[in-house]
Motif scaffolding. Structure first.
Motif, PDB file in Angstrom:
ATOM      1  N   LEU A  14       0.832  -1.204   0.000  1.00 61.44           N
ATOM      2  CA  LEU A  14       0.000   0.000   0.000  1.00 61.44           C
ATOM      3  C   LEU A  14       0.868   1.256   0.000  1.00 61.44           C
ATOM      4  O   LEU A  14       0.593   2.215  -0.732  1.00 61.44           O
ATOM      5  N   THR A  52       1.614   4.876  -2.507  1.00 65.23           N
ATOM      6  CA  THR A  52       1.250   6.121  -1.829  1.00 65.23           C
ATOM      7  C   THR A  52       2.362   7.153  -1.997  1.00 65.23           C
ATOM      8  O   THR A  52       3.543   6.827  -1.874  1.00 65.23           O
ATOM      9  N   VAL A  78      -5.143  -0.684   6.575  1.00 66.16           N
ATOM     10  CA  VAL A  78      -4.756  -1.227   5.262  1.00 66.16           C
ATOM     11  C   VAL A  78      -5.945  -1.932   4.619  1.00 66.16           C
ATOM     12  O   VAL A  78      -6.178  -1.806   3.410  1.00 66.16           O
ATOM     13  N   ASN A  79      -6.718  -2.667   5.413  1.00 61.42           N
ATOM     14  CA  ASN A  79      -7.901  -3.362   4.886  1.00 61.42           C
ATOM     15  C   ASN A  79      -8.924  -2.388   4.309  1.00 61.42           C
ATOM     16  O   ASN A  79      -9.725  -2.749   3.448  1.00 61.42           O
ATOM     17  N   ASN A 128      -7.871   0.365   2.865  1.00 61.60           N
ATOM     18  CA  ASN A 128      -7.105   1.094   1.844  1.00 61.60           C
ATOM     19  C   ASN A 128      -6.761   2.523   2.281  1.00 61.60           C
ATOM     20  O   ASN A 128      -6.714   3.439   1.458  1.00 61.60           O
TER      21      ASN A 128
END
Length: 283
Positions: free
Chosen positions: A37, A41, A240-241, A243
């Motif tokens: 992720l 970013t 994170v799940n 996003n």
């Protein structure tokens, strides 16, 4: 050879081999998802005079963007904190200039986390025994402006086992903080207490926190780090799940300003999910 993101050190602080199991594989999978992720970013620090002066003195490799975890003393229940990316080692004064995807950010952390973890181990709530506005790092009879020094003294006392090195370690820690402040252009430096004053302050802390004083000078710090790293892992996984990019700095977390409410709720919910008796404030 690229090092594994789950790393184990022995008692001499040297990296050692270990056998993979379901726990290490799970930790690694979560870290891979987190790092993936972050690779998508855009994380930068806004340049201004203060930031530029700091970076001139403190060399920072902006290519370091991946997290790894380090466990200590040959045990996966000691340490385990998240290290690696360039923002982890930045001073808090400079972290406020970090942007995520060109948006302003906010940093939230658990106040006096170690103290609350220790009270929880004793089955006690710090705020049941103290005023709701109490702060364990503000000692009676000591100037409130010296909270940072008190925190350093107490933190070292929780991490060290050799009392004979205590005063030396505290003075070294204050010198490091002053060097950091100087690099930020802060003219107000921390006063270095003499040996008697350092010992007096740890006695004051013992008097005010009798239920947990037996943890001082036991090296409990690495065990507490494991607990706060598990809490951090759960917060990271939750974000994170969804996003949501999050930057972890041990027990504090940076997100875009628009995600502040989500982060606050996640930090509060996850801490309580660990069923710990003493719940710190989030600030």
């Amino acid at each position: 050879k690229q090092m594994d993101c789950i790393r184990l050190k022995d008692t001499k602080k040297k990296f050692k081999e270990y056998e993979d199991n379901s726990v290490t594989r799970s930790m690694r999978a979560k870290l891979h998802a987190y790092n993936n992720l972050l690779h998508k970013t855009n994380i930068k620090v806004t340049r201004n005079k203060k930031v530029s002066n700091y970076l001139e003195i403190k060399l920072t490799n902006f290519n370091n963007r991946e997290y790894y975890r380090i466990f200590n003393d040959g045990s996966f229940e000691l340490g385990g904190r998240f290290y690696g990316p360039w923002w982890v080692t930045l001073s808090k004064d400079i972290r406020q200039y970090i942007t995520i995807n060109n948006n302003k950010t906010v940093e939230l952390d658990y106040s006096s986390l170690n103290i609350h973890l220790l009270y929880s181990e004793e089955g006690l709530n710090y705020y049941d025994l103290n005023d709701n506005t109490a702060d364990p790092y503000t000692l009676k009879g000591v100037n409130k402006d010296e909270r940072d020094i008190n925190k350093l003294i107490i933190t070292i006392a929780l991490n060290i086992t050799d009392k004979s090195k205590f005063v030396y370690a505290v003075k070294g820690g204050i010198k490091n903080d002053n060097d950091k402040n100087y690099s930020l252009g802060n003219k107000k430096l921390l006063k270095v207490p003499n040996a008697d004053e350092i010992r007096r302050r740890i006695r004051l802390f013992e008097e005010e926190n009798n239920p947990i004083k037996h943890h001082l000078f036991t090296g409990v710090g690495k065990r507490l780090q494991f607990k706060d790293s598990c809490i951090a892992e759960s917060i990271i996984e939750s974000m994170v799940n969804n996003n949501i990019p999050i930057l972890a700095i041990h027990d504090s977390f940076i997100v875009q300003l628009r995600d502040k409410s989500n982060l606050y709720k996640s930090m509060d919910h996850i801490f309580r999910s660990f069923k710990l008796k003493s719940v710190p404030k989030i600030k």
